[in-house]
Scaffold this motif. Structure first.
Motif, PDB file in Angstrom:
ATOM      1  N   ARG A  90       0.834  -1.199   0.000  1.00 30.78           N
ATOM      2  CA  ARG A  90       0.000   0.000   0.000  1.00 30.78           C
ATOM      3  C   ARG A  90       0.873   1.255   0.000  1.00 30.78           C
ATOM      4  N   ALA A  91       0.444   2.251  -0.735  1.00 26.37           N
ATOM      5  CA  ALA A  91       1.104   3.556  -0.741  1.00 26.37           C
ATOM      6  C   ALA A  91       0.452   4.427   0.317  1.00 26.37           C
ATOM      7  N   ILE A  92       1.162   4.640   1.421  1.00 29.37           N
ATOM      8  CA  ILE A  92       0.645   5.443   2.531  1.00 29.37           C
ATOM      9  C   ILE A  92       1.608   6.601   2.774  1.00 29.37           C
ATOM     10  N   PRO A  93       1.227   7.857   2.518  1.00 26.90           N
ATOM     11  CA  PRO A  93      -0.039   8.280   1.906  1.00 26.90           C
ATOM     12  C   PRO A  93      -0.020   8.071   0.396  1.00 26.90           C
ATOM     13  N   GLY A  94      -1.177   8.144  -0.195  1.00 27.06           N
ATOM     14  CA  GLY A  94      -1.297   8.009  -1.638  1.00 27.06           C
ATOM     15  C   GLY A  94      -2.590   7.341  -2.040  1.00 27.06           C
ATOM     16  N   GLU A  95      -2.845   6.134  -1.527  1.00 27.83           N
ATOM     17  CA  GLU A  95      -4.000   5.399  -2.004  1.00 27.83           C
ATOM     18  C   GLU A  95      -5.301   6.140  -1.686  1.00 27.83           C
ATOM     19  N   GLY A  96      -6.164   6.173  -2.698  1.00 26.56           N
ATOM     20  CA  GLY A  96      -7.470   6.792  -2.533  1.00 26.56           C
ATOM     21  C   GLY A  96      -7.501   8.294  -2.697  1.00 26.56           C
ATOM     22  N   LEU A  97      -6.344   8.921  -2.867  1.00 30.31           N
ATOM     23  CA  LEU A  97      -6.321  10.376  -3.026  1.00 30.31           C
ATOM     24  C   LEU A  97      -6.600  10.752  -4.476  1.00 30.31           C
ATOM     25  N   ASN A  98      -7.215  11.900  -4.659  1.00 30.88           N
ATOM     26  CA  ASN A  98      -7.537  12.386  -6.001  1.00 30.88           C
ATOM     27  C   ASN A  98      -6.369  13.210  -6.526  1.00 30.88           C
ATOM     28  N   ILE A  99      -5.429  12.527  -7.158  1.00 27.67           N
ATOM     29  CA  ILE A  99      -4.259  13.185  -7.740  1.00 27.67           C
ATOM     30  C   ILE A  99      -4.376  13.060  -9.256  1.00 27.67           C
ATOM     31  N   PRO A 100      -4.753  14.131  -9.958  1.00 26.95           N
ATOM     32  CA  PRO A 100      -4.890  14.040 -11.414  1.00 26.95           C
ATOM     33  C   PRO A 100      -3.587  13.582 -12.066  1.00 26.95           C
ATOM     34  N   MET A 101      -3.694  12.565 -12.910  1.00 26.78           N
ATOM     35  CA  MET A 101      -2.535  12.022 -13.607  1.00 26.78           C
ATOM     36  C   MET A 101      -2.649  12.330 -15.093  1.00 26.78           C
ATOM     37  N   TRP A 102      -1.545  12.791 -15.656  1.00 26.76           N
ATOM     38  CA  TRP A 102      -1.451  13.140 -17.073  1.00 26.76           C
ATOM     39  C   TRP A 102      -0.364  12.303 -17.720  1.00 26.76           C
ATOM     40  N   LEU A 103      -0.528  12.011 -19.003  1.00 22.47           N
ATOM     41  CA  LEU A 103       0.564  11.456 -19.781  1.00 22.47           C
ATOM     42  C   LEU A 103       1.164  12.554 -20.643  1.00 22.47           C
ATOM     43  N   LEU A 104       2.486  12.609 -20.643  1.00 22.58           N
ATOM     44  CA  LEU A 104       3.227  13.559 -21.463  1.00 22.58           C
ATOM     45  C   LEU A 104       3.871  12.805 -22.610  1.00 22.58           C
ATOM     46  N   GLY A 105       4.032  13.478 -23.731  1.00 23.21           N
ATOM     47  CA  GLY A 105       4.660  12.786 -24.846  1.00 23.21           C
ATOM     48  C   GLY A 105       5.122  13.713 -25.938  1.00 23.21           C
ATOM     49  N   SER A 106       5.914  13.134 -26.849  1.00 27.50           N
ATOM     50  CA  SER A 106       6.367  13.857 -28.034  1.00 27.50           C
ATOM     51  C   SER A 106       6.240  12.972 -29.267  1.00 27.50           C
ATOM     52  N   SER A 107       5.348  11.967 -29.186  1.00 29.65           N
ATOM     53  CA  SER A 107       5.151  11.052 -30.310  1.00 29.65           C
ATOM     54  C   SER A 107       3.764  10.427 -30.218  1.00 29.65           C
TER      55      SER A 107
END
Length: 342
Positions: free
Chosen positions: A158-175
């Motif tokens: 388990r990721a403590i803290p971390g699990e269940g939190l609303n952390i917007p995730m983005w993918l970055l790219g150049s292709s």
């Protein structure tokens, strides 16, 4: 897509000036973040790079905390964290910690490259030769750590803290590769057109055509990275932009350097082939005055229909850099008076 588009954000690498220090770079980054916050910019992202004398943002999560602690409402995040450099559990815990301290303000943008050269890659203890091939698995593991449900929990860890939190995730790219992955996972996608302009439009097509709605995102969301260096007149902007041109030239020659003062004539420093290559990188860049912004940004928006532009501005003089972001914000407000900046 919201009718209130596009939004504006800041991408900063905490540039180290010639003769300066990382400490001074961090002070300027925080001052820029406060300035951007007052101007209504949506977010400021910091980018992970290593073994670069002119970039101080290598410990990205630490710098995010520093900037978030010195601002009030602007979102702060990574643009990005290079996930193959890290154990996914560590990133989940780091960003879980940031989100716990600064709730509702943290973004996690992720890249599949190493953000450095092969020597530094080896020093980071990464497996060499993967070329980002393991990125989808690393991303899946990271997402599992941040998901509270037991069905997706990774091997009982388990990721403590971390699990269940609303952390917007983005993918970055150049292709197209990251574009397709972001679309298939229903994630927002940020494209680095400030150094890969030729791939921009095809990548956005791939992202939108492969997009599958997710619980986090119901329709595609595109952020486009732009180099913007503007001033009150064209001549000053062209002069200021030579610091960025010198830095790109040093990279091109394999000798990365600190950000240098501007010069009157770049033709004394580069050859015609180098000039052509560096100028090509600015196909989607903006160097000029307010009229240049109106002309080029309108064209870029029509071509990309971006929801958001994230702007990087490598100008040696700090006050001139702040002024560039100010002119951009003022001009965009005139162009799109109903733009939602909240």
């Amino acid at each position: 897509m919201s009718k209130f588009t596009p939004k504006l954000s800041v991408l900063d690498l905490s540039p180290i000036l010639a003769g300066g220090s990382a400490q001074h770079a961090y002070h300027r980054t925080l001052d820029l973040a406060r300035h951007a916050e007052k101007l209504g910019y949506q977010r400021i992202w910091l980018a992970e790079h290593h073994n670069m004398p002119g970039i101080a943002s290598s410990a990205t999560s630490l710098l995010i905390g520093y900037v978030a602690s010195g601002t009030e409402k602007i979102r702060v995040g990574s643009g990005g964290v290079m996930l193959p450099n890290h154990a996914p559990l560590i990133i989940a815990e780091q960003f879980g910690t940031l989100e716990s301290i600064y709730p509702g303000r943290i973004d996690l943008g992720l890249g599949r490259a190493s953000g450095t050269d092969m020597r530094a890659t080896r020093a980071l203890r990464r497996t060499l030769g993967t070329s980002g091939a393991d990125f989808p698995n690393l991303l899946s593991e990271l997402r599992a750590y941040l998901d509270r449900s037991s069905e997706t929990n990774h091997l009982g860890v388990r990721a403590i803290p971390g699990e269940g939190l609303n952390i917007p995730m983005w993918l970055l790219g150049s292709s197209d590769v990251s574009a397709q992955l972001a679309g298939s996972l229903g994630m927002p996608f940020a494209f680095a057109s400030h150094f890969a302009p030729d791939q921009l439009l095809s990548a956005l097509d791939v992202y939108r055509s492969s997009f599958i709605p997710s619980k986090e995102l119901k329709e595609p969301y595109v952020m486009v990275g732009l180099t913007v260096m503007v001033a009150d007149n064209m001549e000053e902007a062209q002069f200021l932009s030579t610091s960025d041109a010198q830095q790109v030239l040093s990279l091109l020659r394999g000798r990365p350097d600190e950000l240098q003062p501007p010069v009157e004539n770049m033709d004394t420093l580069w050859n015609p082939q180098e000039k052509a290559l560096i100028s090509k990188q600015l196909d989607f860049g903006i160097i000029g005055d307010r009229s240049t912004i109106r002309e080029k940004l309108s064209a870029i928006y029509e071509a990309t229909k971006a929801n958001e532009f994230i702007v990087t501005t490598h100008i040696y003089d700090h006050q001139a850099r702040l002024r560039s972001y100010e002119i951009l914000a003022e001009t965009v407000k005139e162009m799109w008076p109903n733009r939602n900046i909240e």
